[in-house]
Design a protein around this motif. Structure first.
Motif, mmCIF file in Angstrom:
data_model
loop_
_atom_site.group_PDB
_atom_site.id
_atom_site.type_symbol
_atom_site.label_atom_id
_atom_site.label_comp_id
_atom_site.label_asym_id
_atom_site.label_seq_id
_atom_site.Cartn_x
_atom_site.Cartn_y
_atom_site.Cartn_z
ATOM 1 N N UNK A 1 0.443 -0.873 0.084
ATOM 2 C CA UNK A 1 0.164 0.025 0.258
ATOM 3 C C UNK A 1 1.061 1.681 -0.469
ATOM 4 N N UNK A 2 2.157 1.431 -0.511
ATOM 5 C CA UNK A 2 3.398 2.882 -0.567
ATOM 6 C C UNK A 2 3.420 2.456 0.678
ATOM 7 N N UNK A 3 3.525 2.039 1.492
ATOM 8 C CA UNK A 3 4.690 2.691 2.771
ATOM 9 C C UNK A 3 6.171 3.065 2.902
ATOM 10 N N UNK A 4 6.270 4.019 3.474
ATOM 11 C CA UNK A 4 7.507 4.577 3.392
ATOM 12 C C UNK A 4 8.839 4.079 3.760
ATOM 13 N N UNK A 5 7.755 2.404 4.730
ATOM 14 C CA UNK A 5 9.874 2.054 5.268
ATOM 15 C C UNK A 5 10.343 2.559 5.817
ATOM 16 N N UNK A 6 9.842 3.341 6.569
ATOM 17 C CA UNK A 6 10.848 4.972 6.998
ATOM 18 C C UNK A 6 11.507 4.017 8.259
ATOM 19 N N UNK A 7 10.410 2.682 9.043
ATOM 20 C CA UNK A 7 11.380 2.278 10.392
ATOM 21 C C UNK A 7 12.316 1.219 10.640
ATOM 22 N N UNK A 8 12.166 0.270 9.025
ATOM 23 C CA UNK A 8 12.967 -0.356 8.743
ATOM 24 C C UNK A 8 14.090 0.549 8.141
ATOM 25 N N UNK A 9 14.078 1.321 7.471
ATOM 26 C CA UNK A 9 15.668 2.733 6.885
ATOM 27 C C UNK A 9 16.381 2.646 8.336
ATOM 28 N N UNK A 10 15.498 3.487 8.929
ATOM 29 C CA UNK A 10 15.851 3.991 10.746
ATOM 30 C C UNK A 10 17.064 2.307 11.161
ATOM 31 N N UNK A 11 16.702 1.325 11.231
ATOM 32 C CA UNK A 11 17.184 0.283 12.116
ATOM 33 C C UNK A 11 18.597 -0.085 10.865
#
Length: 418
Positions: free
Chosen positions: A135-145
């Motif tokens: 659904x077009x998520x930013x994947x911000x949290x794994x990117x932060x990891x």
């Protein structure tokens, strides 16, 4: 000598980092090579300017106006150097794509693994997972990891990420996704990121089970990391989700809610997961306790700043931009920072909210009052306050592309409300 800081000068598909500009009278174009500290720099004279550009992707360099070529490396930094704030001169927006470029390969691997680790035992659950993952998520949290993992790995002398770093990123995204599925059920939301929600497509029963399944699957992978500190950290996040939802449900349309309560609820629902993500990443890098705690505080402050900005956008963006109806939180009685600040100045706003918007047009009137009474501006100040704290938390890290990307993520968040 004039000194100013600049970032990522992007010319087409190449990034050139501007190192120095010298004043010359020669109008012809001349190419030079300079070897300094083992690195080769290329310079050209364009008219009355010499530009020395590094082909390294350093991302942050300094620009010096000089009178002689020797001044490029001799005497730099002597005396007081006035600094020009480029944000005031030329401001280019930060994009997530550029931010995540340094961990693009890590994110690509994560995307390939996400659906397979959810499991294919049940086609309906798999289909529900595909709906939310796609659904077009930013994947911000794994990117932060990944960013924190690589920034702290340098401290520990690690040359690459470990399997545990990568698994942690996958677990964090699964937990986040499960929480979104459940949130949409509780909020009775039909749309997320411009697409129909899981419960709208498959029904409430399947949505609840899909969220439960993903929480359980992520917990199984978490246990297999065999790190008690991280297990406790992430387990607390799942508890915080429930605490946040209960706190929110018990304070709907409550005009006496205080800012501290709002921030605590925001921590439970948003910042707790981000803080656990960044601290867990540092733990798996083998960072010492002081670093891991700073990474926890960074994640907490960044998460709170993000939540405040999201709450501002609920008033300032259109339904098309939000992917959901504007003012939806207020309509449901969820009073966020802009409303809490506006309530301090406008008694009429209290009357409208406590009536639960029973009159036609009352919601639009309430939204206008929030804007007119300075609620948006006060909330912007709060978001910046938390962002400033997050930047300070990063000072314990050595400067690198990954540390700079983390700083830019904080700035990107604030640019969303500029």
């Amino acid at each position: 000598m004039l000194s100013m800081t600049c970032r990522n000068l992007d010319f087409g598909t190449r990034v050139l980092d501007l190192v120095a500009v010298g004043s010359y009278s020669n109008a012809s174009i001349v190419r030079h090579s300079v070897k300094y500290l083992g690195k080769t720099f290329t310079s050209k004279v364009y008219g009355a300017r010499r530009m020395v550009c590094s082909r390294l992707n350093i991302r942050r360099t300094r620009v010096f106006s000089t009178n002689t070529s020797e001044a490029l490396f001799d005497g730099v930094g002597e005396g007081t150097t006035p600094v020009l704030d480029l944000n005031k001169e030329a401001k280019s927006p930060i994009s997530l794509a550029n931010l995540f470029e340094v961990v693009a390969d890590d994110l690509q691997t994560l995307n390939q693994n996400l659906q397979s680790i959810v499991g294919a035992e049940n086609p309906v659950l798999m289909s529900a997972a595909e709906q939310i993952f796609g659904a077009g998520g930013k994947r911000m949290r794994p990117a932060l990891v990944f960013l924190v993992s690589r920034a702290t790995a340098e401290l520990a002398g690690l040359k690459d990420l470990t399997t545990k770093h990568r698994r942690l990123a996958e677990i964090i995204e699964m937990i986040h996704t499960a929480s979104l599925i459940h949130d949409d059920v509780l909020d009775e939301s039909d749309m997320r990121r411009g697409k129909e929600t899981v419960h709208q497509l498959y029904g409430t029963r399947v949505a609840v089970l899909a969220g439960d399944f993903m929480f359980a699957q992520s917990s199984w992978y978490l246990a297999n990391l065999e790190n008690l500190e991280v297990i406790k950290l992430i387990s607390q996040v799942i508890k915080d989700f429930a605490s946040g939802e209960i706190k929110q449900a018990s304070s709907l349309f409550d005009c006496d809610v205080e800012l501290e309560e709002y921030l605590l609820k925001s921590y439970y629902k948003t910042a707790s997961l981000i803080a656990a993500s960044t601290k867990g990443a540092a733990i798996f890098s083998g960072a010492d306790g002081s670093i891991t705690e700073q990474m926890y505080e960074f994640g907490k402050n960044l998460g709170l700043s993000f939540q405040v900005v999201d709450d501002i956008l609920d008033f300032t963006q259109s339904a098309e931009q939000l992917g959901k109806p504007a003012g939806s939180d207020l309509a449901k009685g969820n009073l966020t920072a802009p409303v809490i600040f506006a309530l301090e100045k406008e008694p009429k706003l209290r009357e409208i909210i406590e009536s639960e918007f029973c009159e036609t047009g009352s919601l639009d009137e309430a939204i206008e009052l929030v804007k007119q009474c300075g609620g948006i501006e006060r909330a912007q100040e709060l978001a910046k306050e938390k962002a400033d704290l997050a930047i300070k938390n990063l000072q314990c890290l050595p400067q690198s592309n990954f540390q700079l990307a983390l700083e830019d993520m904080v700035k990107f968040n604030l640019e969303r409300i500029d």
